[in-house]
Design an enzyme around this catalytic site. Structure first.
Site, mmCIF file in Angstrom:
data_model
loop_
_atom_site.group_PDB
_atom_site.id
_atom_site.type_symbol
_atom_site.label_atom_id
_atom_site.label_comp_id
_atom_site.label_asym_id
_atom_site.label_seq_id
_atom_site.Cartn_x
_atom_site.Cartn_y
_atom_site.Cartn_z
ATOM 1 C CB CYS A 243 -0.910 0.010 1.221
ATOM 2 S SG CYS A 243 -2.221 -1.214 1.127
ATOM 3 C CB CYS B 254 19.900 -19.145 -4.980
ATOM 4 S SG CYS B 254 18.521 -18.059 -4.601
#
Ligand SMILES: [Zn+2]
Length: 392
Positions: free
Chosen positions: A197, A350
């Site tokens: 937000c 990863c």
């Protein structure tokens, strides 16, 4: 599906309480029995912000006997456009204390318990255990998954809501009776994909629309009335003024509540949701793939160069078939770039997508514009594609 009430009724209502709650008491489905259940209920609201504000105010007004508030932040002027439990005089104050004062002003019979702390893996179970029901008003993915996982592990129902600009969503997650948040969203969105937000903005009154749904569902669950929003996702579009709902099924492969869960305790939520640099976030935007996409490419014999940027010890624990190990440090030093093929699509991965996003930024700036990374890393791969392999 109707469910039995979450809480037993309190012994009695006082004369003052009968007066206060009379408009509830004359609704046949609530009545004395339902109001006594609300009095006996303990509800925890995670966050006293956009969603927490209307939720706490209406839960208090409704006569929920005990309200817990988890909040560590202070009131900022930019909160007041939507966080109506706080006022001008509260700027700079603890949000938890400000919210408590408003709750007490609305209904002095509510017992308020403050948890002025950041919810984390070390305190979440102890806090949740004290309540019948959780109302989730969090604004970030790490806490959202933490709330979900703790609720599932403790067998607690919770009412979830989210808001962004003109759009809102809400549902009830209760693994005992339906799906959990991970069934709906197995993976956090790639870092940087979903603005908060603070970054994207939110129409203030949207908080009331979604918060009201959350309180409605909380009351229904506590009193055992109506059709709970379990297994359904409510989607609200304020610009079109449309509510629609979609069915959400329990995912038998859910990593948490599925038949063979791989997540059996709380995890590292910052790593799971990705905490990366601005450059890495920008690189990951639009260049992030899922384990299923990678598997598809492998099955289709696409010409890809899969690079594992973790350390050798991690590669030994678990790896993705066909991956070449080139640790992240080699990219940062620059001496790995000459090993990158010009004629193949480069796919990095990863453990959970944080380091590979950093390397992705290096590759993009070195001219490998097509390079992508696996947003959920080898952990996501194992959870979705090769669940027999270990995770660490
Ligand atoms: Zn689930």
């Amino acid at each position: 599906m109707s469910l039995p009430p979450l809480v037993e009724p309190a012994a009695e209502l006082t004369v003052d309480e009968v007066r206060r709650y009379s408009r509830h008491l004359i609704i046949p489905d609530v009545g004395m029995d339902g109001q006594k259940r609300l009095k006996n209920a303990k509800v925890l609201c995670v966050g006293a912000g956009g969603l927490g504000s209307p939720a706490l105010m209406y839960l208090a007004a409704a006569g929920v006997g005990t309200l817990g508030i988890v909040e560590f932040d202070t009131v900022d002027e930019s909160n007041l456009q939507r966080q109506i439990i706080h006022g001008q005089a509260d700027i700079g104050r603890s949000k938890a204390e400000s919210a408590r004062d408003s709750v007490k002003e609305i209904n002095p019979y509510v017992n308020v318990i403050l948890h002025e702390t950041r919810l984390d893996v070390d305190n979440v179970k102890e806090i949740f255990a004290q309540y019948d029901l959780i109302v989730d008003g969090t604004d970030n993915f790490a806490t959202r998954y933490l709330v979900n996982d703790a609720a599932v592990l403790l067998g607690k129902p919770y009412v979830w809501g989210s808001i962004y600009r003109f759009d809102g969503q809400a549902s009830v997650f209760w693994a005992e009776h339906g799906p959990c948040y991970r069934c709906l969203y197995p993976e956090a969105p790639p870092p940087g994909m979903v603005p908060s937000c603070a970054e994207g903005g939110v129409l203030g009154v949207l908080c009331a629309s979604i918060g009201a749904i959350q309180v409605t569902e909380a009351i229904k669950l506590l009193a055992g009335i109506g059709e709970p929003l379990v297994g359904r996702l409510m989607i609200y579009d304020a610009l079109e003024m449309q509510y629609r709902q979609v069915k959400v099924r329990k995912d038998p492969d859910c990593a948490l509540c599925g038949e063979n869960p791989t997540v059996t305790d709380l995890i590292d939520y910052d790593a799971f949701c990705g905490v990366v640099s601005d450059e890495a976030q920008a690189a990951a935007l639009g260049s992030t793939i899922t384990p299923k996409q990678l598997k598809q490419w492998q099955d289709d014999k696409e010409d890809i160069f899969l690079v594992d940027v973790r350390e050798p010890g991690e590669y030994e624990i678990v790896n993705i078939p066909g991956a070449t190990l080139i640790p992240k440090g080699d990219f940062l030093m620059g001496n790995a770039l000459e090993r990158m093929p010009q004629d193949k699509k480069i796919v990095l991965h990863c453990k959970t997508g944080v380091r590979s996003a950093e390397v992705l930024a290096v590759l993009h700036s070195a001219g490998f514009a097509d390079a992508v990374h696996l947003g959920s890393g080898v952990i996501g791969w194992v959870n979705q594609i090769e669940p027999e392999k270990p995770v660490y």
